[in-house]
Design a protein around this motif. Structure first.
Motif, mmCIF file in Angstrom:
data_model
loop_
_atom_site.group_PDB
_atom_site.id
_atom_site.type_symbol
_atom_site.label_atom_id
_atom_site.label_comp_id
_atom_site.label_asym_id
_atom_site.label_seq_id
_atom_site.Cartn_x
_atom_site.Cartn_y
_atom_site.Cartn_z
ATOM 1 N N SER A 1 0.854 -1.190 0.000
ATOM 2 C CA SER A 1 0.000 0.000 0.000
ATOM 3 C C SER A 1 0.889 1.238 0.000
ATOM 4 N N TYR A 2 0.462 2.250 -0.728
ATOM 5 C CA TYR A 2 1.249 3.476 -0.872
ATOM 6 C C TYR A 2 0.417 4.655 -0.380
ATOM 7 N N PHE A 3 1.059 5.505 0.412
ATOM 8 C CA PHE A 3 0.380 6.634 1.035
ATOM 9 C C PHE A 3 1.164 7.920 0.793
ATOM 10 N N CYS A 4 0.427 9.022 0.703
ATOM 11 C CA CYS A 4 1.080 10.323 0.660
ATOM 12 C C CYS A 4 0.730 11.071 1.942
ATOM 13 N N ALA A 5 1.576 12.018 2.298
ATOM 14 C CA ALA A 5 1.325 12.868 3.457
ATOM 15 C C ALA A 5 1.995 14.210 3.224
ATOM 16 N N THR A 6 1.377 15.262 3.707
ATOM 17 C CA THR A 6 1.981 16.586 3.623
ATOM 18 C C THR A 6 2.330 17.071 5.018
ATOM 19 N N ASP A 7 3.079 18.164 5.079
ATOM 20 C CA ASP A 7 3.461 18.685 6.385
ATOM 21 C C ASP A 7 2.362 19.546 6.998
ATOM 22 N N ALA A 8 1.293 19.761 6.263
ATOM 23 C CA ALA A 8 0.159 20.489 6.837
ATOM 24 C C ALA A 8 -0.591 19.568 7.793
ATOM 25 N N GLN A 9 -1.173 20.109 8.793
ATOM 26 C CA GLN A 9 -1.984 19.340 9.732
ATOM 27 C C GLN A 9 -1.258 18.133 10.300
ATOM 28 N N ASP A 10 0.014 18.303 10.621
ATOM 29 C CA ASP A 10 0.736 17.286 11.380
ATOM 30 C C ASP A 10 0.710 15.903 10.746
ATOM 31 N N MET A 11 1.007 15.811 9.499
ATOM 32 C CA MET A 11 1.241 14.579 8.757
ATOM 33 C C MET A 11 0.075 13.598 8.855
ATOM 34 N N ARG A 12 -0.970 13.886 8.132
ATOM 35 C CA ARG A 12 -2.100 12.991 8.048
ATOM 36 C C ARG A 12 -2.054 12.237 6.734
ATOM 37 N N PHE A 13 -2.598 11.009 6.742
ATOM 38 C CA PHE A 13 -2.578 10.138 5.567
ATOM 39 C C PHE A 13 -3.999 9.877 5.072
ATOM 40 N N GLY A 14 -4.073 9.503 3.810
ATOM 41 C CA GLY A 14 -5.336 9.059 3.242
ATOM 42 C C GLY A 14 -5.475 7.551 3.382
ATOM 43 N N ALA A 15 -6.409 6.994 2.607
ATOM 44 C CA ALA A 15 -6.683 5.561 2.677
ATOM 45 C C ALA A 15 -5.645 4.751 1.912
ATOM 46 N N GLY A 16 -4.868 5.411 1.066
ATOM 47 C CA GLY A 16 -3.798 4.727 0.354
ATOM 48 C C GLY A 16 -4.248 4.075 -0.937
ATOM 49 N N THR A 17 -3.261 3.696 -1.727
ATOM 50 C CA THR A 17 -3.484 2.911 -2.945
ATOM 51 C C THR A 17 -2.878 1.537 -2.716
ATOM 52 N N ARG A 18 -3.696 0.500 -2.880
ATOM 53 C CA ARG A 18 -3.183 -0.874 -2.729
ATOM 54 C C ARG A 18 -2.745 -1.375 -4.091
ATOM 55 N N LEU A 19 -1.446 -1.512 -4.239
ATOM 56 C CA LEU A 19 -0.867 -1.955 -5.508
ATOM 57 C C LEU A 19 -0.569 -3.442 -5.444
ATOM 58 N N THR A 20 -1.047 -4.159 -6.456
ATOM 59 C CA THR A 20 -0.722 -5.575 -6.604
ATOM 60 C C THR A 20 0.018 -5.747 -7.926
ATOM 61 N N VAL A 21 1.215 -6.306 -7.842
ATOM 62 C CA VAL A 21 1.999 -6.575 -9.051
ATOM 63 C C VAL A 21 2.055 -8.087 -9.224
ATOM 64 N N LYS A 22 1.466 -8.555 -10.300
ATOM 65 C CA LYS A 22 1.384 -9.996 -10.560
ATOM 66 C C LYS A 22 2.624 -10.469 -11.304
#
Lengths: 108, 117
Positions: free
Chosen positions: A86-107
């Motif tokens: 799973s891959y997540f992004c975060a910014t320095d605004a609002q004390d480093m909050r994350f989203g739900a992420g992208t779940r990457l599957t490589v077959k």
């Protein structure tokens, strides 16, 4: 609400293909980071891009940042089965909050 | 230590029991974060410390949750009267981040998996 929101929620590709994930955010930032999480583990930092940078590379990773659109993208080239995570992004605004992420599957 | 250490790795608590989760950040890291992560979800922000000061606790879901970092290093997340919905992985991260001046890389621990039965 979370500061960084990733899309798509899930992505499935074949080994060797490129994977692109996107991140949107809401407020002004100094920088944005991408993290990776393998199942059951902590997050691992991948790359940081500053607000005055438009593109950054690290190995097979390429990150772009468009502050006018408040968005970033992470491109993984020549993907491998080991990139499955799973891959997540975060910014320095609002004390480093994350989203739900992208779940990457490589077959293989 | 070389990284962020969390203990215990696994905790099973009976509903109503109090629990304490420990985080040992990387030495010298000013900033410390706590997150709650449910299965299949992203990490939900709980609270942020800069040294011993708790600058943001807006993510704590209820007054049953309490965090402290009395000497600006080790931090403890305490959950009182645990409920089943508290079952999750609790992640701790530390960095050299100085709030308002931009982030540096944050290092995460392996997390504590809490199961409330």
């Amino acid at each position: 609400s979370q500061q960084g929101e990733e899309d798509p929620q899930a992505l499935s590709i074949q080994e060797g293909e490129n994977a692109t994930m996107n991140c949107s955010y809401k407020t002004s930032i100094n920088n944005l980071q991408w993290y990776r999480q393998n199942s059951g583990r902590g997050l691992v930092h991948l790359i940081l891009i500053r607000s005055n940078e438009r593109e950054k590379h690290s190995g097979r990773l390429r990150v772009t940042l468009d502050t006018s659109k408040k968005s970033s993208s992470l491109l993984i080239t020549a993907s491998r089965a080991a990139d499955t995570a799973s891959y997540f992004c975060a910014t320095d605004a609002q004390d480093m909050r994350f989203g739900a992420g992208t779940r990457l599957t490589v077959k293989p | 230590g070389a990284g962020v250490s969390q203990s215990p790795r696994y905790k099973v608590a009976k509903r109503g029991q109090d629990v304490a989760l420990r985080c040992d950040p990387i030495s010298g890291h000013v900033s410390l974060f706590w997150y709650q992560q449910a299965l299949g979800q992203g990490p939900e922000f709980l609270t942020y410390f800069q040294n011993e000061a708790q600058l943001d606790k807006s993510g704590l879901p209820s007054d049953r949750f309490f965090a402290e970092r009395p000497e600006g290093s080790v931090s403890t997340l305490k959950i009182q009267r645990t409920q089943q919905e508290d079952s999750a992985v609790y992640l701790c991260a530390s960095s050299y981040l100085i709030r308002g001046t931009g982030m540096t890389e944050a290092f995460f621990g392996q997390g504590t998996r809490l199961t409330v039965v």
